[in-house]
Each structure stands twice: as C-alpha cells, then as structure tokens.
Design a protein around this motif. Structure first.
Motif, PDB file in Angstrom:
ATOM      1  N   ALA A  37       0.834  -1.207   0.000  1.00  0.00           N
ATOM      2  CA  ALA A  37       0.000   0.000   0.000  1.00  0.00           C
ATOM      3  C   ALA A  37       0.868   1.255   0.000  1.00  0.00           C
ATOM      4  O   ALA A  37       0.564   2.230  -0.694  1.00  0.00           O
ATOM      5  CB  ALA A  37      -0.934  -0.011   1.204  1.00  0.00           C
ATOM      6  N   GLY A  38       1.949   1.257   0.781  1.00  0.00           N
ATOM      7  CA  GLY A  38       2.846   2.410   0.780  1.00  0.00           C
ATOM      8  C   GLY A  38       3.538   2.594  -0.551  1.00  0.00           C
ATOM      9  O   GLY A  38       3.697   3.728  -1.031  1.00  0.00           O
ATOM     10  N   ASP A  80       2.429  -6.987 -10.220  1.00  0.00           N
ATOM     11  CA  ASP A  80       2.796  -6.484 -11.544  1.00  0.00           C
ATOM     12  C   ASP A  80       1.606  -5.929 -12.322  1.00  0.00           C
ATOM     13  O   ASP A  80       1.791  -5.372 -13.397  1.00  0.00           O
ATOM     14  CB  ASP A  80       3.465  -7.592 -12.369  1.00  0.00           C
ATOM     15  N   GLN A  81       0.386  -6.046 -11.797  1.00  0.00           N
ATOM     16  CA  GLN A  81      -0.795  -5.522 -12.487  1.00  0.00           C
ATOM     17  C   GLN A  81      -1.107  -4.119 -11.958  1.00  0.00           C
ATOM     18  O   GLN A  81      -2.134  -3.864 -11.352  1.00  0.00           O
ATOM     19  CB  GLN A  81      -1.988  -6.461 -12.282  1.00  0.00           C
ATOM     20  N   PRO A  98      -9.348  -1.489  -9.963  1.00  0.00           N
ATOM     21  CA  PRO A  98      -8.032  -1.252  -9.343  1.00  0.00           C
ATOM     22  C   PRO A  98      -8.176  -0.541  -7.998  1.00  0.00           C
ATOM     23  O   PRO A  98      -8.984   0.373  -7.843  1.00  0.00           O
ATOM     24  CB  PRO A  98      -7.308  -0.378 -10.375  1.00  0.00           C
ATOM     25  N   SER A  99      -7.382  -0.973  -7.018  1.00  0.00           N
ATOM     26  CA  SER A  99      -7.489  -0.425  -5.663  1.00  0.00           C
ATOM     27  C   SER A  99      -6.111  -0.420  -5.014  1.00  0.00           C
ATOM     28  O   SER A  99      -5.228  -1.185  -5.405  1.00  0.00           O
ATOM     29  CB  SER A  99      -8.468  -1.262  -4.829  1.00  0.00           C
ATOM     30  N   LEU A 104      -3.864  -1.233  -8.001  1.00  0.00           N
ATOM     31  CA  LEU A 104      -3.557  -2.618  -8.322  1.00  0.00           C
ATOM     32  C   LEU A 104      -4.843  -3.369  -8.612  1.00  0.00           C
ATOM     33  O   LEU A 104      -5.864  -3.148  -7.969  1.00  0.00           O
ATOM     34  CB  LEU A 104      -2.830  -3.253  -7.131  1.00  0.00           C
ATOM     35  N   SER A 105      -4.783  -4.269  -9.579  1.00  0.00           N
ATOM     36  CA  SER A 105      -5.932  -5.133  -9.881  1.00  0.00           C
ATOM     37  C   SER A 105      -5.643  -6.592  -9.581  1.00  0.00           C
ATOM     38  O   SER A 105      -6.466  -7.450  -9.880  1.00  0.00           O
ATOM     39  CB  SER A 105      -6.336  -4.987 -11.355  1.00  0.00           C
TER      40      SER A 105
END
Length: 525
Positions: free
Chosen positions: A269-270, A340-341, A308-309, A279-280
């Motif tokens: 998250a950071g 990587d997404q 994505p979140s 990110l997905s």
C-alpha cells in the motif's frame, strides 16, 4: 519546516547460538560494550539503552544478549519506510533506529496530528515493530524528542508533540545533553564543564564551543531549533514491488498466514501511494518446508479483483477470504508478494453531492467481496447483446467492473416487417464502454415487453384458431415480426403478439411464420 514525525522502532534480531539453548526471560540488543535496545521485560528490570553489559546482567541475570545484524536492520527499516510512504512521500532514514516523516502537508488530509500519529503507530505495529513517536516543527527537534521518549521513564511525563518553534526551543533546552547525536563522542568533556542539558550547552560561549567541540555542534543546535535549514535525502521507493518475509516458525494453516502477510500488504500500500498507482491483482508466493519427498518447494496464490485499488484493508479482506478457502500443500516457512498488475490511480473527487462514479466504486468493492467469499464464477452480471431474438438479447456473464458492453447500437423499433442485421467484429470493438449499471440509450419499443421470459418457449395448443394457455387467449396488439439469426445458423421468423385471457392476465406469444405453431415466451406481471 513543516511538522516532522520520527518513528523509533525496535527491530527483530537473530538470536546467537550460545543463547538459543538458554531459558532466558528477556532479551536485549548489545554491542561489544553497551546495551543498544532492551525488550519490555528487560526494561522493567532496569536494563536501559546505554547501560554496560555487566550492569545489565547484574540487573537481569536471565538476560540474553543478542548481536546486532546491520544488514537485517537495514532491510527491516526499508520495509517500514516503504509502508509509511502511504502517509507522506518524504521519509528519511536517520541514525539511532529512527525514521523521519515530513507530514506537514498531510495533516488536514488525515484529520490532524493526533489522528495521523495514531495511523502511523497502527501501521508500525502491523509491521511487527514497537515505536516511540514524537512530533516537532524540525527534523532534529522531533528526533531528539523521540530519543527522549524512548530513553526511559525519567522523561516519560514530558511533552513529545510540539507544533510551535517557540515551544520547541523550551522543550529542547530542558532535555539532557546526552540525547544529542554528538554526546557519546564528547561525553567526558561535557561532564567536566558541568553541561547537563541542551540549554546549558546553548548558553555556553559560541567561540568556546567551536574550539572544544567543532562547528558541528552549533550547526546541529541551529537545525534542531529551526534557525538553520536542514536538507535531507529522502527514501526512494523501488521502481517495482517485490517483498519477502521469513517466518519465525513454520505455519501449517492458511488462515494463520494472514498475520504475516499483513506486513507485506502494508508495504504494498505504501509503495502504491508513492507510485501514484493502483492494483488489480497480486501473487502471494509460499515457500514450503520440505516435510516429505513429494512436497512442493514453492506454491502461489493468485488474487485479482475487478476495480483497481490500493486500499490496504480491502486487499487484506480479499486475501483473508482467499486463504480461508486454501489448503496448504506443506508447512510454510516464508512469504513473498509480487505485484505487476499496476495501473494509474484515479483518486475519488470530493464533491458536495454523491456522484454515480462513487456509488459504482462502492458497489464494485461489495461485489468483489461477495465473489471472494462465494467464488467469482457465482457473481453474474447481465449484458445487453446486439440481437433481436428475445432469448439472445441478454446474457449473464461473470461480473467485471468497467467491462466492455456489446449493447445494440441500432434502435429497436417495432414495425410490421423487420429483419435484424448482424454487426461486424470491427463495429463491436467500437462499442462504447459503459459502467456496470448504465442502460443502453435506445428508444423503447412501441409494444410492451414482459419482465419474465420463460427459459424455453412453451408450445401451445390451438382451439378454434385461438392459442390456449389454460384458457383461450385473445391477441390485443398488431403483429410484431422478428426475423434474425440467419448469420449463426439459428434463424427465426416469428410474429409476436400481446394476448390476454378472460381473467385479464397478459402473455407474450409468437407464431412461427413457417408452420404456424404458437408458443408462449413471456408473462406480464
């Protein structure tokens, strides 16, 4: 300088071989002469940072002294700095096990100093560290207050959250000079001249301080009090994310992995906040203990979601559900998280009235959580298809937020004689992207459509040239002809009618153009 919050975190250290077999009650990290960090049990027995090894062993006979591991400490501090990038892009690694965060620009965003420091403390605890947090308008001022708070109970009642430089100057003057970073180098000289506090040191003649201690002491005092600039090198996040963690004990149940995986997710998250990304999906790689000859060395859990979140709590919730449904092939001794997404993060807009986009985002997270619990294949979404055959006009597929629709672009008008034309693949690719709950902008048909279509059309009997469904039916509308499907080998030619029985119930019927057979396809409520 804006308020800066340093975090002083005690780090895990490897236990030496000579202490591994002892039944020690407490532990401390020590160099060749003095104690560096003591755990809570040792601290309660009087063991403090700076104490000699002999004094510490006299106070705590069961004390196990651990050797420092600089490489491991550096990795732990970098991992912690990566997690704290979620609160500010300016994080600096300082001496004496301290992290400095420039948080002046984010105080309003996180709800003020108290709320922000509480979030920082929670993140540090989630990463497996203990912290002593202080806040001040300058970096060295905050660093000194944090050292005072971590040093011991003699200064436990002092104020460690200072927001004004005038207040900071008084707070620093009252602190022991032994807290300064240069105190160990000049400890004997400071004692000889009777300099006990930083205020005593500041009141000495400047020329005498320079002759005895050098220019660095005055420069440090000016930076700590905010009288001189203090440029710093900030921690830079790596261009790609890959974090690993060695477990302290083997884990045999998938649910128990969540506690350790939380540290990796907080780092992720950071990193996403520093990269302005979302990110997905990510992959959690498990390193197994080779308990048997046929056990795999590694395995992986792939986790993906629709929208994505970068919300750590949302990602942890999805990971918890995934682990609850996972059976480990062998005990786990290590974890690694690979992401990587990554895509650009679009922050939500702060508006007076809620927007449809905000509602879609919350509903998307709800559907992701439902899919994580019952399986993504069980969360379906209706799609409008470019087909006039009622049984082909809609389809149910696995839910994907923001998925491309193939809604009919041609108006669906009712007429006496109509033939549907197929669309090429190129035209389908040009279909506009719609959100999950948009309806296609097509005109309504002139004849009504039922809300309930039968899964398979029901063949009807005919009596006196009238179709019968329990009772004779009477057609109420003109003919609506649908001819379609010739391009896929399932062509139809039908004449549709709205019909009713003598009790007022309405039905949707059609008659085959070839053969004249009647069928019931839908019911009106």
């Amino acid at each position: 300088m804006a308020p800066t919050s340093p975090v002083s975190a005690s780090l895990p250290a490897s236990r030496p071989d000579e202490a591994a077999g002892q039944d020690a009650r407490c532990f401390a990290l020590a160099d060749h002469a003095r104690i560096l960090i003591a755990d809570l049990d040792a601290f309660r027995l009087g063991v403090q940072p700076g104490s000699t090894r002999a004094h510490a062993l006299a106070l705590a006979p069961g004390l196990a002294l651990l050797e420092p591991d600089p490489a491991r400490e550096t990795r732990a501090f970098e991992a912690l700095a990566l997690a704290l990038l979620a609160y500010t892009p300016k994080v600096s690694l300082a001496q004496s096990h301290t992290l400095l965060l420039e948080v002046g620009s984010g105080l309003r965003l996180f709800g003020g100093v108290r709320a922000l420091l509480a979030k920082v403390a929670a993140t540090v605890a989630s990463c497996g560290h203990a912290a002593r947090i202080a806040c001040a308008p300058t970096a060295w001022g905050a660093w000194t207050l944090a050292q005072a708070r971590a040093s011991a109970g003699a200064h436990a009642a002092r104020r460690f959250r200072v927001l004004k430089e005038a207040t900071l100057a008084r707070a620093l003057d009252a602190l022991p000079v032994a807290l300064a970073p240069f105190a160990a180098q000049h400890e004997q000289a400071l004692t000889q001249i009777g300099c006990a506090t930083l205020g005593d040191l500041r009141r000495l003649p400047r020329d005498g301080i320079v002759r005895r201690f050098g220019d660095g002491v005055l420069a440090w005092l000016a930076q700590a009090r905010g009288e001189a600039p203090d440029p710093r090198a900030w921690f830079a996040a790596p261009p790609s994310f890959h974090a690993s963690l060695e477990l302290q004990a083997r884990v045999e149940s998938a649910e128990a992995l969540l506690f350790a995986a939380r540290r990796l997710v907080m780092q992720l998250a950071g990193w996403l906040a520093a990269q302005h990304g979302a990110l997905s999906g990510f992959e959690l790689r498990l390193e197994h203990e080779l308990a048997s000859r046929h056990a795999p060395r590694t395995s992986s859990l792939a986790l993906s979601w629709a929208a994505p979140s970068r919300d750590a709590e949302h990602l942890l919730w999805l990971l918890r559900e995934k682990l609850n449904q996972t059976e480990l092939a062998a005990p786990v001794i290590g974890l690694a998280l690979v992401a990587d997404q990554v895509s650009a993060y679009a922050p939500p807009t702060d508006t007076l009235f809620p927007t449809p986009e905000a509602s879609d985002a919350s509903l998307a997270q709800l559907f992701e959580r439902i899919g994580a619990r019952i399986g993504e294949q069980n969360v379906l979404q209706l799609f409008v298809e470019d087909d006039h055959r009622p049984e082909q006009a809609m389809s149910a597929r696995t839910y994907r937020a923001g998925a491309r629709r193939t809604a009919a672009r041609k108006p669906r008008t009712s007429h006496d004689s109509r033939k549907a034309n197929g669309s090429s693949d190129a035209q389908q690719e040009a279909a506009p992207v719609q959100t999950a709950f948009d309806l296609p902008e097509v005109p309504l048909p002139s004849q009504p459509r039922p809300a309930w279509l039968l899964e398979k059309p029901l063949k009807l009997m005919v009596r006196n040239d009238r179709p019968v469904y329990r009772r004779p039916l009477k057609t109420l509308t003109r003919t609506e002809r649908i001819e379609a499907g010739w391009w896929d080998g399932e062509g139809v030619g039908r004449d549709y009618y709205v019909a009713a029985d003598d009790q007022g119930r309405m039905f949707w019927l059609y008659r085959e153009r070839i053969g004249g057979q009647w069928y019931l396809q839908g019911l009106f409520g």
